[in-house]
Scaffold this motif. Sequence first.
Motif: not given
Length: 267
Positions: A1-29
Motif C-alpha cells: 500500500g501507499d505509505p502516505a495513507n498509512l495514518g488514515e488506514q490505521l486511524n493513527y494507532t499503534i497496537t500495543g499490549i498490557e499497560p504494565g509491560a516495559g514494552t508499553t513504557e518504551l512505546a510511550r517514550n
Amino acid sequence: GDPANLGEQLNYTITGIEPGAGTTELARNTLEEYENLKGWELIESSTAGMLSSLDKAINNEEPIIVTGWTPHWMFVNYDLKYLEDPKGTFGGIENINTIVRKGFEEDMPDAYKIVDRFYWEPKDMEEVMFAAQDISFEEAAKNWVEKNQDKVAEWTEGTEKVDGKEIELVSTPWDTERASGNVMKTILEQQGYKVTLTPVDPVIMFQAIASGEGDVSVAPWLPATHASFYEQYKDDIIDLGENLIGAKIGMVVPKYMDIDSIEDIPP
Ligand code: PBE
C-alpha cells in the motif's frame, strides 16, 4: 500500500499490549521522541488482543503496527519485521537477568548457587515456548529439564538436596517468562525445594524482590525494557546478571508493508 495513507488506514494507532509491560513504557517514550509520531496513539490492551489484531490484519493483508518482541512465535507463524529504531528508544539487544532478594544467599546458599549459575540460550527458551502451544508450560518445562539434565547438573553441581524448603519465585505473565519460570521451578523442585511461582506485573516483580516477599526472579528484561523499574529498586535487590542474551523488543509490522523504519511512519 501507499505509505502516505498509512495514518488514515490505521486511524493513527499503534497496537500495543498490557499497560504494565516495559514494552508499553518504551512505546510511550517512542511516541514522544519521534517527531513524525506526534499525532499517533498507542492503544494499550493485552498481548492476546494485540495478537488477534495482528492475525486479522495479516489474513486480510492489511497494514498494522504492533509492539512486539523476541523470542515469540509471532515471528515463526508470520512474516514480520522490526522497524528500525534510529533513536534507540526500544534499546538494542536485550538480556534477561536473574535477581534475588538481599539475604537470599545467606539463607539458602545452595539455591543461590543454582539460580546464579542458570544460563540458557534463546533457542532453549523457544523450545519450551513452542512446545507449550500444545501442552502446558509446566509439562513443556519438565520435558526440557529432563532432556537437558547435563546442563542442569552443571547448575546444581556441589549443592545439596533439601527437604521442602520454600522458595518464592516471582515472574511475569508473558510466554517467555512462563517458560523460564517453570523451568526454574522444575529445577529447584528436583533439588527438593517447595516452589511457588507467582506471575505479576514487572514493577510488582521488582518490588517483591526488593521488599523480600519474593526470593528470586529470572524475568527482568534489561538494560532497556525494565530500566525504569530497575532504577527504582536496584539498591534493594541483588542482580546476578544475565540468564539469557539476545532478546529484543520494538515496533513490528508485516513484511508486506512498505516501511522499514519508525521514521518512515508518515505524520
Ligand atoms: N515482554 C515480554 C515483557 C517482558 C517479557 C517484552 C512483553 C515486557 O515487560 O514488555
